[in-house]
Design a protein around this motif. Structure first.
Motif, PDB file in Angstrom:
ATOM      1  N   PRO A 151       7.042   9.776   9.341  1.00  0.00           N
ATOM      2  CA  PRO A 151       6.606   8.362   9.611  1.00  0.00           C
ATOM      3  C   PRO A 151       6.584   7.993  11.035  1.00  0.00           C
ATOM      4  CG  PRO A 151       9.164   9.069   9.684  1.00  0.00           C
ATOM      5  CD  PRO A 151       8.271  10.224   9.287  1.00  0.00           C
ATOM      6  N   LEU A 152       6.719   9.062  12.005  1.00  0.00           N
ATOM      7  CA  LEU A 152       7.178   8.243  13.393  1.00  0.00           C
ATOM      8  C   LEU A 152       5.666   8.287  13.954  1.00  0.00           C
ATOM      9  CD1 LEU A 152      10.396   9.713  14.599  1.00  0.00           C
ATOM     10  CD2 LEU A 152       9.794   7.357  13.731  1.00  0.00           C
ATOM     11  N   GLN A 153       4.760   9.254  13.790  1.00  0.00           N
ATOM     12  CA  GLN A 153       3.284   9.517  14.562  1.00  0.00           C
ATOM     13  C   GLN A 153       2.279   9.131  13.557  1.00  0.00           C
ATOM     14  OE1 GLN A 153       3.248   9.968  17.695  1.00  0.00           O
ATOM     15  NE2 GLN A 153       5.575  10.059  17.593  1.00  0.00           N
ATOM     16  N   ARG A 154       2.529   8.298  12.631  1.00  0.00           N
ATOM     17  CA  ARG A 154       1.173   7.833  11.703  1.00  0.00           C
ATOM     18  C   ARG A 154       0.659   6.916  12.339  1.00  0.00           C
ATOM     19  NH1 ARG A 154       5.779   4.528  10.832  1.00  0.00           N
ATOM     20  NH2 ARG A 154       5.483   2.397  10.129  1.00  0.00           N
ATOM     21  N   GLY A 155       0.507   6.377  13.288  1.00  0.00           N
ATOM     22  CA  GLY A 155      -0.286   5.285  13.702  1.00  0.00           C
ATOM     23  C   GLY A 155      -1.911   5.645  14.007  1.00  0.00           C
ATOM     24  N   PHE A 156      -2.235   6.742  14.327  1.00  0.00           N
ATOM     25  CA  PHE A 156      -3.551   7.121  14.578  1.00  0.00           C
ATOM     26  C   PHE A 156      -4.277   7.398  13.368  1.00  0.00           C
ATOM     27  CE2 PHE A 156      -6.690  10.646  14.502  1.00  0.00           C
ATOM     28  CZ  PHE A 156      -7.562  10.312  15.569  1.00  0.00           C
ATOM     29  N   GLY A 157      -3.591   7.966  12.417  1.00  0.00           N
ATOM     30  CA  GLY A 157      -4.215   8.159  11.017  1.00  0.00           C
ATOM     31  C   GLY A 157      -4.212   6.771  10.322  1.00  0.00           C
ATOM     32  N   TRP A 158      -3.293   5.891  10.456  1.00  0.00           N
ATOM     33  CA  TRP A 158      -3.516   4.535   9.891  1.00  0.00           C
ATOM     34  C   TRP A 158      -4.637   3.839  10.469  1.00  0.00           C
ATOM     35  CZ3 TRP A 158      -2.043  -0.770  11.483  1.00  0.00           C
ATOM     36  CH2 TRP A 158      -2.032  -1.433  10.325  1.00  0.00           C
ATOM     37  N   PHE A 159      -5.041   3.678  11.756  1.00  0.00           N
ATOM     38  CA  PHE A 159      -5.871   3.097  12.392  1.00  0.00           C
ATOM     39  C   PHE A 159      -7.207   3.633  12.027  1.00  0.00           C
ATOM     40  CE2 PHE A 159      -2.429   1.980  15.755  1.00  0.00           C
ATOM     41  CZ  PHE A 159      -2.487   0.409  15.437  1.00  0.00           C
ATOM     42  N   VAL A 160      -7.353   5.054  12.000  1.00  0.00           N
ATOM     43  CA  VAL A 160      -8.651   5.611  11.610  1.00  0.00           C
ATOM     44  C   VAL A 160      -9.004   5.267  10.201  1.00  0.00           C
ATOM     45  CG1 VAL A 160      -9.853   7.847  11.239  1.00  0.00           C
ATOM     46  CG2 VAL A 160      -8.502   7.381  13.201  1.00  0.00           C
ATOM     47  N   THR A 161      -7.808   4.909   9.454  1.00  0.00           N
ATOM     48  CA  THR A 161      -8.343   4.541   7.964  1.00  0.00           C
ATOM     49  C   THR A 161      -8.685   2.958   8.057  1.00  0.00           C
ATOM     50  OG1 THR A 161      -6.840   6.102   7.071  1.00  0.00           O
ATOM     51  CG2 THR A 161      -7.516   4.447   5.525  1.00  0.00           C
ATOM     52  N   LEU A 162      -7.690   2.366   8.604  1.00  0.00           N
ATOM     53  CA  LEU A 162      -7.804   0.626   8.603  1.00  0.00           C
ATOM     54  C   LEU A 162      -9.131   0.182   9.409  1.00  0.00           C
ATOM     55  CD1 LEU A 162      -6.388  -1.752   7.692  1.00  0.00           C
ATOM     56  CD2 LEU A 162      -5.263  -1.757  10.039  1.00  0.00           C
ATOM     57  N   PHE A 163      -9.514   0.577  10.526  1.00  0.00           N
ATOM     58  CA  PHE A 163     -10.454   0.020  11.450  1.00  0.00           C
ATOM     59  C   PHE A 163     -11.729  -0.132  10.552  1.00  0.00           C
ATOM     60  CE2 PHE A 163      -8.079   0.596  15.668  1.00  0.00           C
ATOM     61  CZ  PHE A 163      -7.290  -0.721  15.278  1.00  0.00           C
ATOM     62  N   PRO A 164     -12.213   1.073  10.022  1.00  0.00           N
ATOM     63  CA  PRO A 164     -13.363   1.185   9.256  1.00  0.00           C
ATOM     64  C   PRO A 164     -13.312   0.146   8.040  1.00  0.00           C
ATOM     65  CG  PRO A 164     -12.852   3.356   9.857  1.00  0.00           C
ATOM     66  CD  PRO A 164     -11.624   2.600  10.155  1.00  0.00           C
ATOM     67  N   ASN A 165     -12.196   0.145   7.482  1.00  0.00           N
ATOM     68  CA  ASN A 165     -12.115  -0.733   6.508  1.00  0.00           C
ATOM     69  C   ASN A 165     -12.485  -2.186   6.678  1.00  0.00           C
ATOM     70  OD1 ASN A 165     -11.742   1.014   4.206  1.00  0.00           O
ATOM     71  ND2 ASN A 165      -9.749   1.006   4.425  1.00  0.00           N
ATOM     72  N   ILE A 166     -11.677  -2.344   7.947  1.00  0.00           N
ATOM     73  CA  ILE A 166     -11.877  -3.905   8.675  1.00  0.00           C
ATOM     74  C   ILE A 166     -13.318  -4.271   8.832  1.00  0.00           C
ATOM     75  CG2 ILE A 166     -11.289  -5.174  10.491  1.00  0.00           C
ATOM     76  CD1 ILE A 166      -8.421  -4.087  10.663  1.00  0.00           C
TER      77      ILE A 166
END
Length: 184
Positions: A151-166
């Motif tokens: 849970p603590l280092q999920r940010g990079f993967g979350w952003f790599v998924t979210l930014f292209p969707n946005i």
């Protein structure tokens, strides 16, 4: 002076977001300049009609579906090998992380899939042949790094998924607003 916990968390979020933007930008640049070729037979692919474009988009959903399936299997294994086997036992804590990962992956995948289907109606074939495989790579890589960092280092993967969707949804909304003459 020592940083507070909230300052450290904010710094970590900004670091993950910055690394994600750098990764996304570098890889997108490499694909669009031809340094990286994600579709070896791109010249042979004919996307002259919307149904052909939609078929192309659907074929590139396999990595996202695979990622979603992995999350389902992970949640199933966590439940089956823990005291949470019975969902009413009060032991849901053993499967919370797996459930959160699955839920977030499903949310992101719905955006990923639907935005690409809409995108197919707005972009030309040559752009679609570059963008859709690129989005598939981003989704797969983003979800894997999200899961590994959870849970603590999920940010990079979350952003790599979210930014292209946005970006994809934003482009589609922009094209829609131009089409109905709300933007000039």
């Amino acid at each position: 002076m020592a940083k507070s916990g909230s300052e450290i968390r904010l710094s970590l979020i900004l670091l993950h977001a910055t690394l994600a933007v750098a990764f996304l930008g570098f890889f997108t640049y490499a694909v669009f300049t031809g340094s990286v070729n994600l579709v070896s037979n791109a010249r042979e692919i004919k996307l002259n009609t919307l149904p052909a474009k939609l078929e192309f988009v659907l074929k590139y959903q396999a990595p996202g579906l695979f990622t979603l399936l992995l999350c389902v299997v992970y949640a199933m294994l966590r439940r089956g090998t823990s005291p949470a086997r019975n969902p009413l036992s009060g032991n849901e804590v053993y499967v919370l992380a797996a459930r959160y990962i699955l839920t977030n992956t499903l949310e992101q995948y719905v955006l990923h899939l639907v935005s690409q289907l809409v995108l197919a109606a707005y972009v030309d074939a040559l752009t679609l042949i570059k963008v859709v495989p690129l989005l598939a790579v981003f989704f797969l890589f983003g979800r894997i790094t999200f899961i590994l960092g959870y849970p603590l280092q999920r940010g990079f993967g979350w952003f790599v998924t979210l930014f292209p969707n946005i970006a994809t949804v934003g482009y589609c909304v922009y094209k829609f607003l131009i089409q109905i003459n709300l933007l000039i």
